[in-house]
Write a protein that holds these residues in place. Sequence first.
Motif, PDB file in Angstrom:
ATOM      1  N   MET A 128       0.824  -1.210   0.000  1.00 48.98           N
ATOM      2  CA  MET A 128       0.000   0.000   0.000  1.00 48.98           C
ATOM      3  C   MET A 128       0.856   1.256   0.000  1.00 48.98           C
ATOM      4  N   LEU A 129       1.946   1.233   0.743  1.00 45.10           N
ATOM      5  CA  LEU A 129       2.861   2.370   0.720  1.00 45.10           C
ATOM      6  C   LEU A 129       3.469   2.546  -0.666  1.00 45.10           C
ATOM      7  N   SER A 130       3.830   1.440  -1.305  1.00 45.16           N
ATOM      8  CA  SER A 130       4.381   1.513  -2.657  1.00 45.16           C
ATOM      9  C   SER A 130       3.376   2.133  -3.612  1.00 45.16           C
ATOM     10  N   LEU A 131       2.118   1.731  -3.483  1.00 46.45           N
ATOM     11  CA  LEU A 131       1.077   2.269  -4.353  1.00 46.45           C
ATOM     12  C   LEU A 131       0.923   3.776  -4.160  1.00 46.45           C
ATOM     13  N   ALA A 132       0.940   4.220  -2.905  1.00 51.90           N
ATOM     14  CA  ALA A 132       0.822   5.653  -2.633  1.00 51.90           C
ATOM     15  C   ALA A 132       2.046   6.421  -3.127  1.00 51.90           C
ATOM     16  N   LEU A 133       3.233   5.864  -2.897  1.00 54.22           N
ATOM     17  CA  LEU A 133       4.463   6.549  -3.307  1.00 54.22           C
ATOM     18  C   LEU A 133       4.585   6.618  -4.824  1.00 54.22           C
ATOM     19  N   ILE A 134       4.054   5.625  -5.519  1.00 53.23           N
ATOM     20  CA  ILE A 134       4.096   5.647  -6.989  1.00 53.23           C
ATOM     21  C   ILE A 134       3.394   6.883  -7.520  1.00 53.23           C
ATOM     22  N   PHE A 135       2.193   7.169  -7.010  1.00 52.94           N
ATOM     23  CA  PHE A 135       1.427   8.310  -7.509  1.00 52.94           C
ATOM     24  C   PHE A 135       2.020   9.644  -7.065  1.00 52.94           C
ATOM     25  N   VAL A 136       2.817   9.648  -6.004  1.00 53.06           N
ATOM     26  CA  VAL A 136       3.398  10.895  -5.521  1.00 53.06           C
ATOM     27  C   VAL A 136       4.723  11.196  -6.210  1.00 53.06           C
ATOM     28  N   PHE A 137       5.607  10.209  -6.302  1.00 53.83           N
ATOM     29  CA  PHE A 137       6.983  10.457  -6.741  1.00 53.83           C
ATOM     30  C   PHE A 137       7.266  10.054  -8.184  1.00 53.83           C
ATOM     31  N   LEU A 138       6.561   9.054  -8.710  1.00 52.58           N
ATOM     32  CA  LEU A 138       6.839   8.640 -10.086  1.00 52.58           C
ATOM     33  C   LEU A 138       6.607   9.751 -11.108  1.00 52.58           C
ATOM     34  N   PRO A 139       5.584  10.616 -10.944  1.00 51.05           N
ATOM     35  CA  PRO A 139       5.418  11.712 -11.914  1.00 51.05           C
ATOM     36  C   PRO A 139       6.621  12.646 -12.007  1.00 51.05           C
ATOM     37  N   VAL A 140       7.463  12.686 -10.983  1.00 51.47           N
ATOM     38  CA  VAL A 140       8.683  13.500 -11.073  1.00 51.47           C
ATOM     39  C   VAL A 140       9.570  12.977 -12.199  1.00 51.47           C
ATOM     40  N   PHE A 141       9.723  11.674 -12.269  1.00 48.80           N
ATOM     41  CA  PHE A 141      10.516  11.063 -13.338  1.00 48.80           C
ATOM     42  C   PHE A 141       9.804  11.165 -14.683  1.00 48.80           C
ATOM     43  N   LEU A 142       8.500  10.966 -14.695  1.00 50.76           N
ATOM     44  CA  LEU A 142       7.750  11.012 -15.947  1.00 50.76           C
ATOM     45  C   LEU A 142       7.718  12.410 -16.554  1.00 50.76           C
ATOM     46  N   ALA A 143       7.861  13.431 -15.735  1.00 50.99           N
ATOM     47  CA  ALA A 143       7.773  14.810 -16.219  1.00 50.99           C
ATOM     48  C   ALA A 143       9.081  15.297 -16.843  1.00 50.99           C
ATOM     49  N   ILE A 144      10.178  14.566 -16.673  1.00 46.26           N
ATOM     50  CA  ILE A 144      11.480  15.031 -17.173  1.00 46.26           C
ATOM     51  C   ILE A 144      11.473  15.237 -18.686  1.00 46.26           C
ATOM     52  N   PRO A 145      11.044  14.256 -19.498  1.00 37.82           N
ATOM     53  CA  PRO A 145      11.060  14.515 -20.946  1.00 37.82           C
ATOM     54  C   PRO A 145      10.094  15.607 -21.376  1.00 37.82           C
ATOM     55  N   GLU A 146       8.926  15.698 -20.751  1.00 40.62           N
ATOM     56  CA  GLU A 146       7.978  16.753 -21.119  1.00 40.62           C
ATOM     57  C   GLU A 146       8.550  18.128 -20.797  1.00 40.62           C
TER      58      GLU A 146
END
Length: 504
Positions: free
Chosen positions: A73-91
Motif C-alpha cells: 500500500m505504501l508503494s502504491l501511494a508513493l508511486i502516484f506521488v513520486f513517479l510523476p517527477v521522473f515522468l515529467a522530465i522529458p515533457e
Amino acid sequence: PMQRHLLYLPFALQIFGLMAISMIVPSLYALVTEQFFEARMFFYTGLLGVTFLALIGLARSNQTSRETALDQMLSLALIFVFLPVFLAIPEYSVIRTTSFLNAYLDMVSALTTTGFEVFPAGRLSDALHLWRALVGWMGGALIWVAAVAILAPLNLGGFELTGQHANARRQANFISTSERKLFLMRSVQTLMPLYIGLTAVLWLGFILSGASGYNGFIFALSVLSTSGITAYQGVAGLSSGIWAEVLIVLFFTLALSRVLWAPEKTTGFAKGLLRDVELRLAIWITILLSCVLFIKQVASSAAPLAEYGPEGLLALIWGNLFTILSFLSTTGWLSQYWEPIAPLSDAGIPGFLFLGLGLIGGGIATTAGGVKLLRFYILYLNALREVGRLVHPSSVGKTKSQNQYDLGQGAFAAWIFFMLFGFSLAGITLSLAASGLSFEMALALCVSAISTTGPALMMVIEGPFDMIALSGLAKAILCLAMILGRLEILVILALLRPEIWLRQ
C-alpha cells in the motif's frame, strides 16, 4: 540471475522500470516523424531510468524481497506521488518554456487518469500527446491490477461491500509475504494480456471506422484507462462518425462493471453481465437522465421540433446517452453530436450535473474513479429497508443472504466512505478557495480532481481555463486531490490502522 532479481524487486521499483522502458514508444514515434530532439529526450530519460533500476537490482542481488500488505500500500501511494517527477522530465525538457511544477501537475493528471488539460493542445508535440495518453493508460492498468492484487485481499477499494470478500479481512492475516508477491505477479500475468488485447481490438476498430492510426491509438488508450486524454478536442478528433462513438460506448462497460474479468462461477458471462447491479444501475441512471435532459431541451427550445427533423432529434438523444455514459465512466467526453444542435444541447443544462455524474463514478476494481456505483446501490437498498420499516414497523420479512450483508456491514461502510469523501471534498474546496480562486471555480476543480474526471471542468466554466496561471499552492492541492481521488481516502486511512502495523 539478474533477471530473477529484477523480477522480485519491490513493487514500486518494478513500476518505475516499466515506465522507463515505455519511453521507447514516444521516442520511436518521434524518430519516425523526424522530431529528433524529442526522440533523444525520451530515449535518454528512459535509458537513465533503466540504468538506475539495474544498479538497484545489482545492489539487492543478495537480498530477498519480502513485501507485506503495508509495504504494497505504501508503494502504491508513493508511486502516484513520486513517479510523476521522473515522468515529467522529458515533457519539461521538450517544452522548455514552462516550470517543472506544471509538467509534474500534467503527469499526475495523466497517471491518475484525471486528464486535466494543463497545456494547450497546440503547445505540445505529437510525441508528447502520445506520451500523456500512454502514461494515462499505464496508470489505468496500475490501479486495475492494484485493486485486484493489493486492495481486494485487504477488503478495501470497494471490496468491503461485496459478499465474496466478507471474510477478506480475516483471510488477509494468513497471507504470507511470499504469497502476496506471487499473487501480485499472477494477477499481472492474468490481467495485463486482457488489458493489452482489448486496447488493440479497440484501436483496430477505430482504424476500420475511418480514424487515423495515431488518433485511434490515443483514443484507444484513453477509453481503456478512462483518462479522457486526447491530442485534439473531444471525440470529433477521430473523424469517424457515429461508429466510433458506438465502439466507445461498448468499451465503457469495462469502466462500469468488473464482470468481464471476474464473472460469477455459477453463471455464464452473459447472465453475469445482466445480473450485475453496477451495470444495471448505470443503465437506469443513463436512461432516466437522458429522458430528463431531452424533455428539458425540447421544452427550452424556441424553435419547433419539426425544424430539427427526425435525424436531429435522434442525434440529440444519442448525444445525451453518450455524454452521460462518458461522464459516468469518469472519461468526460462530449458527443460529437452535441455541438451541431447547440440550441437544444445548451438549453439551460447545469454543468454541475456532469460533475455529479463524475462523482458517482463507475464500478469497483475498474479504471473509473468517483464514489463507485456499488456504494450508491447499497445505500439505495438501505433506504428501501428503512422506508419499509417506517411504513410497516411490525413486519417480518425474509432477506437474501447477499442483500443481508449489503444492508448490514455494507451500508455502514458506504456511509463511512461518504462522510470521509464529503470531508475531503469540503477541505480541498476550501483550500483551493483560500489560494485565491472563487468558490465556484474551487468547487469545480475539486470535484473534477477528486473524481478523476478532468474534462468535466470545461462543462462548468465558460471558455478555456488556464491551469498554468494557478498559484503553486493551488497546483499542489490539485495534485493531492487527484491522488486522494485515485487511491480513495479509505486506502490512506488504512495505512494508519494499528493492526496493519502490528501485523508486520
